[in-house]
Design an enzyme around this catalytic site. Sequence first.
Site, mmCIF file in Angstrom:
data_model
loop_
_atom_site.group_PDB
_atom_site.id
_atom_site.type_symbol
_atom_site.label_atom_id
_atom_site.label_comp_id
_atom_site.label_asym_id
_atom_site.label_seq_id
_atom_site.Cartn_x
_atom_site.Cartn_y
_atom_site.Cartn_z
ATOM 1 N N ASP A 33 0.854 -1.191 0.000
ATOM 2 C CA ASP A 33 0.000 0.000 0.000
ATOM 3 C C ASP A 33 0.894 1.247 0.000
ATOM 4 O O ASP A 33 1.877 1.323 0.733
ATOM 5 C CB ASP A 33 -0.920 -0.002 1.236
ATOM 6 C CG ASP A 33 -2.060 0.997 1.109
ATOM 7 O OD1 ASP A 33 -3.219 0.557 1.008
ATOM 8 O OD2 ASP A 33 -1.787 2.220 1.112
ATOM 9 N N ILE A 34 0.502 2.210 -0.798
ATOM 10 C CA ILE A 34 1.293 3.435 -0.962
ATOM 11 C C ILE A 34 1.260 4.313 0.307
ATOM 12 O O ILE A 34 2.158 5.137 0.511
ATOM 13 C CB ILE A 34 0.759 4.210 -2.199
ATOM 14 C CG1 ILE A 34 1.828 5.065 -2.833
ATOM 15 C CG2 ILE A 34 -0.487 5.010 -1.883
ATOM 16 C CD1 ILE A 34 1.413 5.608 -4.204
ATOM 17 N N ASN A 91 -12.848 -3.338 2.402
ATOM 18 C CA ASN A 91 -13.824 -2.262 2.387
ATOM 19 C C ASN A 91 -14.716 -2.500 1.182
ATOM 20 O O ASN A 91 -14.241 -2.830 0.097
ATOM 21 C CB ASN A 91 -13.123 -0.901 2.282
ATOM 22 C CG ASN A 91 -12.414 -0.541 3.565
ATOM 23 O OD1 ASN A 91 -12.955 -0.783 4.649
ATOM 24 N ND2 ASN A 91 -11.223 0.002 3.471
ATOM 25 N N GLU A 99 -12.144 3.468 -1.355
ATOM 26 C CA GLU A 99 -11.674 4.533 -2.254
ATOM 27 C C GLU A 99 -11.465 4.037 -3.676
ATOM 28 O O GLU A 99 -11.730 4.771 -4.628
ATOM 29 C CB GLU A 99 -10.324 5.077 -1.754
ATOM 30 C CG GLU A 99 -10.418 5.940 -0.514
ATOM 31 C CD GLU A 99 -9.042 6.230 0.068
ATOM 32 O OE1 GLU A 99 -8.028 6.016 -0.623
ATOM 33 O OE2 GLU A 99 -9.000 6.646 1.237
ATOM 34 N N VAL A 100 -10.942 2.827 -3.799
ATOM 35 C CA VAL A 100 -10.611 2.319 -5.137
ATOM 36 C C VAL A 100 -11.625 1.233 -5.514
ATOM 37 O O VAL A 100 -11.702 0.195 -4.843
ATOM 38 C CB VAL A 100 -9.164 1.763 -5.176
ATOM 39 C CG1 VAL A 100 -8.838 1.282 -6.588
ATOM 40 C CG2 VAL A 100 -8.165 2.822 -4.725
ATOM 41 N N HIS A 104 -10.133 -5.482 -3.505
ATOM 42 C CA HIS A 104 -8.817 -5.645 -2.881
ATOM 43 C C HIS A 104 -8.975 -5.992 -1.415
ATOM 44 O O HIS A 104 -9.879 -5.503 -0.742
ATOM 45 C CB HIS A 104 -7.959 -4.386 -3.035
ATOM 46 C CG HIS A 104 -8.615 -3.132 -2.533
ATOM 47 N ND1 HIS A 104 -9.554 -2.446 -3.272
ATOM 48 C CD2 HIS A 104 -8.475 -2.443 -1.371
ATOM 49 C CE1 HIS A 104 -9.956 -1.386 -2.593
ATOM 50 N NE2 HIS A 104 -9.326 -1.365 -1.422
#
Length: 117
Positions: A33-34, A91, A99-100, A104
């Site tokens: 994760d960034i 999520n 968010e994305v 995932h």
Amino acid sequence: MEYNSNNAFAKILRGEIPAQKIYEDEFAMAFYDIAPKAKIHALVISKAMVVDFEDFVEHSNATEIEGYMRAIVRTAEKLGLIEGGYRLVFNSGKNSGQEVPHLHAHILGGEPLSTHL
Ligand code: AMP
């Protein structure tokens, strides 16, 4: 929600933006994760073009679901998290703050985690 292939993880799968890859097979790709929220924070994304957990389960066959779940375990193994333990988070949808919009799993570990979810 309709799948939109313009999201960041679809771009990572197509090699259009970089990722620090941890594991990959025919079902999934894992990378760091960034913006890590634990000492070790990885994401395991599905190679299926699905928005979230419900979309994935409803539109995948048993082989694809098993393959994705095993890819999560392979990633946790590669990260050395089996003995110490880890947390998995999916999520899914608006209230989760997802968010994305590409399926995932978050794998969090490498240190004792907050007891709050
Ligand atoms: P979620 O809120 O479950 O959708 O989580 C999305 C996660 O993706 C967040 O933890 C972000 O930090 C992470 N993220 C977003 N873009 C990237 C990227 N290009 N590479 C790695 N992680 C990313």
